[in-house]
Scaffold this active site. Sequence first.
Site, PDB file in Angstrom:
ATOM      1  N   ASP A  17      23.020 -39.866   4.257  1.00 22.35           N
ATOM      2  CA  ASP A  17      23.929 -41.090   4.052  1.00 22.35           C
ATOM      3  C   ASP A  17      23.063 -42.208   3.336  1.00 22.35           C
ATOM      4  O   ASP A  17      23.009 -43.437   4.067  1.00 22.35           O
ATOM      5  CB  ASP A  17      24.597 -41.538   5.323  1.00 22.35           C
ATOM      6  CG  ASP A  17      25.565 -40.724   5.698  1.00 22.35           C
ATOM      7  OD1 ASP A  17      25.705 -39.595   5.283  1.00 22.35           O
ATOM      8  OD2 ASP A  17      26.194 -41.142   6.860  1.00 22.35           O
ATOM      9  N   LYS A 116      31.477 -36.315   3.707  1.00 23.58           N
ATOM     10  CA  LYS A 116      32.149 -36.187   5.064  1.00 23.58           C
ATOM     11  C   LYS A 116      32.776 -37.355   5.575  1.00 23.58           C
ATOM     12  O   LYS A 116      32.623 -38.663   4.884  1.00 23.58           O
ATOM     13  CB  LYS A 116      31.028 -35.981   6.176  1.00 23.58           C
ATOM     14  CG  LYS A 116      29.648 -37.062   6.063  1.00 23.58           C
ATOM     15  CD  LYS A 116      28.711 -36.422   6.866  1.00 23.58           C
ATOM     16  CE  LYS A 116      27.728 -37.541   7.070  1.00 23.58           C
ATOM     17  NZ  LYS A 116      28.064 -38.951   7.646  1.00 23.58           N
ATOM     18  N   CYS A 161      24.106 -40.749  12.390  1.00 22.66           N
ATOM     19  CA  CYS A 161      24.346 -39.487  11.568  1.00 22.66           C
ATOM     20  C   CYS A 161      23.118 -38.764  11.458  1.00 22.66           C
ATOM     21  O   CYS A 161      23.542 -37.332  11.308  1.00 22.66           O
ATOM     22  CB  CYS A 161      24.826 -39.940  10.040  1.00 22.66           C
ATOM     23  SG  CYS A 161      26.255 -40.767  10.187  1.00 22.66           S
TER      24      CYS A 161
END
Length: 217
Positions: A17, A116, A161
């Site tokens: 990310d 995602k 994450c």
Amino acid sequence: MAGLVPDPATDILGIIDVQPTFMPGGELAVEGGDQVVPAINRLLGGPFAHAFATQDWHPAGHSSFASSHPGKKPFEVVQMPYGQQVLWPDHGIQGSPNAELHKDLAQARIELIVRKGFRREIDSYSAFFENDRRTTTGLHGWLQARGLRRLFLAGLATDYCVAYSAEDAARLGYQVFVIEDACRGIGLPAEGGTTIDLAKRNLAAAGVQFVTSAAFG
Ligand SMILES: [Zn+2]
């Protein structure tokens, strides 16, 4: 730990990310989030032959957004069918400039991008599973098919994450390292400190090792 030499046959860098939405000026800014970019670029320019990246990739009105829950504010926790869910500011909106991978990220060795969080009703912190910890992203199959077994993780955010990805990877049987200086965390209040402290304790118990970039020198 020093003298770690990634083996191109088995080892891969996982970049979690690294999107402006999670950096200063972004919708869900992680303090110092932009500082992971040069650290990751050094890893991509040197020790690692292979890398994959993830992108948080939500439709507008995603169920992880506080704005989708009347009366709720960001960082409140609600109960979802799959468990507890922190509510976030709107972020990582599909197709928005801030959801792109950071423009300065050296992408040449990024061989796979996993998006995602695109199902409206469920969040997805981990690179491997959505937050029900069952719905796969397909990453495990790709890594298996490639024979990649040692995973080195970097990116944002350490306590969400990155932590969920590391925990799932360890559970799936990978040897997992988190490269601490190439990560930044959010750090919400938690039992015994912050969510960063809590994540580090949980990951250590799961067998995840913490290293710094200096280990590859
Ligand atoms: Zn998200």
